[in-house]
Design an enzyme around this catalytic site. Structure first.
Site, PDB file in Angstrom:
ATOM      1  N   CYS A 261       2.089  32.308  95.851  1.00 29.14           N
ATOM      2  CA  CYS A 261       3.329  32.461  95.079  1.00 29.14           C
ATOM      3  C   CYS A 261       3.022  32.593  93.604  1.00 29.14           C
ATOM      4  O   CYS A 261       3.676  33.332  92.892  1.00 29.14           O
ATOM      5  CB  CYS A 261       4.240  31.268  95.322  1.00 29.14           C
TER       6      CYS A 261
ATOM      7  N   GLU B 224       7.107  41.014  94.325  1.00 33.37           N
ATOM      8  CA  GLU B 224       5.902  40.390  94.880  1.00 33.37           C
ATOM      9  C   GLU B 224       5.270  41.327  95.892  1.00 33.37           C
ATOM     10  O   GLU B 224       5.933  41.716  96.855  1.00 33.37           O
ATOM     11  CB  GLU B 224       6.309  39.141  95.670  1.00 33.37           C
TER      12      GLU B 224
ATOM     13  N   GLU C  21      11.496  26.523  96.264  1.00 36.91           N
ATOM     14  CA  GLU C  21      10.227  26.980  95.678  1.00 36.91           C
ATOM     15  C   GLU C  21      10.011  28.400  96.177  1.00 36.91           C
ATOM     16  O   GLU C  21       9.607  28.605  97.327  1.00 36.91           O
ATOM     17  CB  GLU C  21       9.076  26.075  96.151  1.00 36.91           C
TER      18      GLU C  21
ATOM     19  N   LYS D 175       9.469  22.166 109.562  1.00 38.38           N
ATOM     20  CA  LYS D 175       9.446  23.427 110.291  1.00 38.38           C
ATOM     21  C   LYS D 175       8.392  24.307 109.610  1.00 38.38           C
ATOM     22  O   LYS D 175       8.647  24.919 108.571  1.00 38.38           O
ATOM     23  CB  LYS D 175      10.852  24.049 110.212  1.00 38.38           C
TER      24      LYS D 175
HETATM   25  P1  NAD Z   1       9.664  33.352 104.388  1.00 39.89           P
HETATM   26  O1  NAD Z   1      10.809  33.119 103.464  1.00 39.89           O
HETATM   27  O2  NAD Z   1       9.703  34.521 105.271  1.00 39.89           O
HETATM   28  O3  NAD Z   1       9.478  32.092 105.357  1.00 39.89           O
HETATM   29  C1  NAD Z   1       9.349  30.785 104.850  1.00 39.89           C
HETATM   30  C2  NAD Z   1       9.783  29.819 105.920  1.00 39.89           C
HETATM   31  O4  NAD Z   1      11.181  30.009 106.162  1.00 39.89           O
HETATM   32  C3  NAD Z   1       9.090  30.025 107.269  1.00 39.89           C
HETATM   33  O5  NAD Z   1       8.856  28.766 107.877  1.00 39.89           O
HETATM   34  C4  NAD Z   1      10.118  30.818 108.054  1.00 39.89           C
HETATM   35  O6  NAD Z   1      10.002  30.665 109.443  1.00 39.89           O
HETATM   36  C5  NAD Z   1      11.409  30.196 107.542  1.00 39.89           C
HETATM   37  N1  NAD Z   1      12.606  31.034 107.712  1.00 39.89           N
HETATM   38  C6  NAD Z   1      12.671  32.386 107.824  1.00 39.89           C
HETATM   39  N2  NAD Z   1      13.948  32.779 108.023  1.00 39.89           N
HETATM   40  C7  NAD Z   1      14.705  31.653 107.998  1.00 39.89           C
HETATM   41  C8  NAD Z   1      16.104  31.399 108.120  1.00 39.89           C
HETATM   42  N3  NAD Z   1      16.983  32.377 108.314  1.00 39.89           N
HETATM   43  N4  NAD Z   1      16.527  30.117 108.030  1.00 39.89           N
HETATM   44  C9  NAD Z   1      15.646  29.110 107.817  1.00 39.89           C
HETATM   45  N5  NAD Z   1      14.320  29.280 107.720  1.00 39.89           N
HETATM   46  C10 NAD Z   1      13.852  30.549 107.797  1.00 39.89           C
HETATM   47  O7  NAD Z   1       8.367  33.305 103.468  1.00 39.89           O
HETATM   48  P2  NAD Z   1       6.859  33.541 103.937  1.00 39.89           P
HETATM   49  O8  NAD Z   1       6.696  35.007 104.160  1.00 39.89           O
HETATM   50  O9  NAD Z   1       6.507  32.573 105.011  1.00 39.89           O
HETATM   51  O10 NAD Z   1       6.066  33.076 102.615  1.00 39.89           O
HETATM   52  C11 NAD Z   1       5.866  33.901 101.532  1.00 39.89           C
HETATM   53  C12 NAD Z   1       6.881  33.617 100.445  1.00 39.89           C
HETATM   54  O11 NAD Z   1       6.832  32.240 100.093  1.00 39.89           O
HETATM   55  C13 NAD Z   1       6.586  34.372  99.176  1.00 39.89           C
HETATM   56  O12 NAD Z   1       7.774  34.863  98.623  1.00 39.89           O
HETATM   57  C14 NAD Z   1       5.970  33.291  98.275  1.00 39.89           C
HETATM   58  O13 NAD Z   1       6.056  33.548  96.899  1.00 39.89           O
HETATM   59  C15 NAD Z   1       6.750  32.100  98.675  1.00 39.89           C
HETATM   60  N6  NAD Z   1       6.045  30.872  98.313  1.00 39.89           N
HETATM   61  C16 NAD Z   1       6.503  30.127  97.253  1.00 39.89           C
HETATM   62  C17 NAD Z   1       5.819  28.989  96.851  1.00 39.89           C
HETATM   63  C18 NAD Z   1       6.287  28.165  95.683  1.00 39.89           C
HETATM   64  O14 NAD Z   1       5.873  27.027  95.582  1.00 39.89           O
HETATM   65  N7  NAD Z   1       7.119  28.678  94.790  1.00 39.89           N
HETATM   66  C19 NAD Z   1       4.676  28.595  97.555  1.00 39.89           C
HETATM   67  C20 NAD Z   1       4.234  29.361  98.618  1.00 39.89           C
HETATM   68  C21 NAD Z   1       4.940  30.500  98.998  1.00 39.89           C
END
Ligand code: NAD
Length: 477
Positions: A280, A379, A246, A171
């Site tokens: 991240c 962040e 992650e 997804k």
């Molecule tokens: P997000 O948590 O909003 O979304 C991540 C994914 O989760 C998306 O595909 C989103 O559609 C999905 N999602 C959202 N709500 C959900 C729910 N209720 N149930 C299941 N899935 C759901 O994050 P983002 O804004 O897309 O990305 C930024 C974040 O990701 C930052 O906090 C960043 O630090 C983190 N990140 C971490 C790493 C790592 O390896 N540690 C790498 C990249 C990004």
């Protein structure tokens, strides 16, 4: 019009609904995605289960590895096409988009080679027994991917899961789907069986939630925000489904007075402006030993002022942020900083060619940020660097560890003993000494402590998380 990719076929959502795809460089819609639902997830999980049971688990590890290698080579032939998709979809400057496509190649190469090197152990036990362990795949793994590095995160998560013998339901973020749909098509072209890699697009609270809840998902790999990570954990806990999380970071770059500033400064800049700070592991805090604080701020300030921000196609230092809400989030942080009297040292420049409707933010350097201020704690996910000073090693460690996060840390000093002391004391999943990020490091295990998550992806280590260990004890007398 983009479709889901399930069982090697492009299919529309059963919802009959779509979502617009926006170009962050000008804020305009240029394509449409399927707004998936729970029924689409169910179809993908069924296809994956069928593939796992009838084909994938019968293949040898060497055959899986060969297929992964073929995919790496196919992606290599399509790097320009994939980079262009990512540039448009995510607003990545050309160089960054190409780097992501090449990293994807490298992930599949690495996991192709790792596939047949994963094995269990024999364990000395009582007389009359032979005891050994098998590393078995979970089965159908779910992969929830954020928008900031879709290709890289797909590579490390799906690459590792497939190599370990799983099949995948993916997804992607609703803001970044195009490259991953294309990669799934390329996988089918090189011979991945129907159901091995499935992509279902749509909103997190609809498709992501349905994926996390589906009883046919045997393991979830989630990369995203701590807030959604908590939801995933709660949902998964109801059926005891294993999860790798992650999550975010507020990673410190710790600069001692004896550091080679000439080597450090370009790395410090890149670590906060790469992907417009939407990383991240962004080095978003710079902790500086007091005696060189003014000198470093002056040199960093000059470097910030030279940074140019503009449309992805112009391939400048920094592209747009992903969407308007992200831009607003960064503005909110900056306005809080202003109200708190936090001094701004320098800003980059958004070029005149950048459309007003795009989501731009000039890189910004702030100084004397109090350790407790949200700029030093949360962040931003934008090109904003928070600087603060420390007196000695103890204070540096205290400041470095004074957040809820623990993803990555950078330590800059020529003192070898101090390098080790600091690396030991900093609480994070990765520590870099006199470098940061090691250029990506497909081979290097990656993941966090504290609210940065748990479990490890990347490197060989990821394969342990994508398998479960079975102990077999044979009594033979
Ligand atoms: P997000 O948590 O909003 O979304 C991540 C994914 O989760 C998306 O595909 C989103 O559609 C999905 N999602 C959202 N709500 C959900 C729910 N209720 N149930 C299941 N899935 C759901 O994050 P983002 O804004 O897309 O990305 C930024 C974040 O990701 C930052 O906090 C960043 O630090 C983190 N990140 C971490 C790493 C790592 O390896 N540690 C790498 C990249 C990004």
């Amino acid at each position: 019009m983009q479709l889901h990719y399930i069982a090697n076929e492009s299919v529309p959502s059963s919802s009959g609904r779509t979502l617009p795809v926006l170009d962050p460089s000008d804020g305009q819609a240029f394509d449409e995605l399927q707004r998936g639902n729970a029924a689409d997830i169910d179809a993908a999980v069924r296809a994956a289960r069928d593939c796992f049971e009838t084909v994938w688990q019968k293949q040898s590890a060497a055959e899986r590895g060969r297929l992964l290698y073929k995919l790496s080579q196919k992606i290599a032939e399509h790097t320009d096409e994939l980079a262009l998709l990512e540039q448009r979809d995510c607003g990545k400057p050309v160089k960054q988009a190409r780097a992501d496509a090449l990293a994807l190649v490298r992930y599949f190469e690495f996991y192709a080679g790792a596939s047949d090197k994963l094995h269990g152990e024999t364990i000395p036990y009582q007389d009359g027994y032979s005891v050994f362990t098998w590393r078995e795949p979970h089965g159908v793994t779910g992969h929830i991917i954020p928008w900031n590095y879709p290709m890289q995160i797909f590579g490390r998560s799906v690459g590792g899961a497939l190599a370990a013998g799983n099949v995948c339901v993916v997804k992607p973020s609703e803001d970044a789907c195009l490259s991953l749909i294309r990669v799934a098509q390329l996988a089918a072209e090189v011979g991945f069986p129907p159901g091995a890699i499935n992509i279902v697009t749509g909103f997190g609270h609809e498709v992501g939630d349905a994926l996390a809840r589906h009883p046919g998902i045997d393991h979830i790999s989630f990369t995203g925000s701590p807030k959604v990570g908590t939801l995933i954990q709660q949902v998964a806990a109801e059926r005891h489904c294993p999860v790798t999380l992650e999550l975010g970071g507020k990673s410190p770059q710790i600069i001692f007075a004896d550091a080679d500033l000439g080597a450090a400064i370009p790395v410090l800049i890149n670590a906060i402006v790469q992907n417009a700070g939407q990383t991240c592991s962004a080095g978003s805090r710079v902790l500086v030993e007091r005696e060189i604080y003014e000198l470093l701020l002056e040199r960093l300030g000059q470097a910030f002022e030279a940074l140019r921000v503009g449309p992805a196609a112009m391939d400048l230092d920094v592209g747009p942020l992903i969407r308007q809400t992200q831009q607003q989030r960064v503005w909110d942080f900056l306005s809080d900083a202003q109200h708190a009297g936090i001094p701004m040292v320098a800003q980059g420049v958004v070029v005149d060619e950048a459309p007003q409707t795009g989501f731009y933010q000039a890189p910004t350097l702030l100084r004397d940020v109090p350790v407790t201020h949200r700029l030093a704690q949360e962040e931003v996910f934008g090109p904003v660097l928070a600087a603060m000073s420390f007196r000695d090693e103890d204070e540096a460690v205290a400041q470095a560890n004074a957040t809820q996060f623990g993803l990555v840390a950078g330590i800059w000093t020529k003192d070898g003993a101090r390098q080790f002391r600091m690396a030991r004391q900093v609480k994070s999943g990765q520590v870099f000494v006199n470098n940061y990020g090691a250029g990506g490091g497909v081979e290097l295990p990656f993941g966090g402590v504290k609210s940065s998550g748990y479990g490890r992806e990347k490197g060989f280590e990821a394969l342990y998380g994508f398998t479960t260990l079975k102990t077999v004890a044979v009594r033979h007398g």
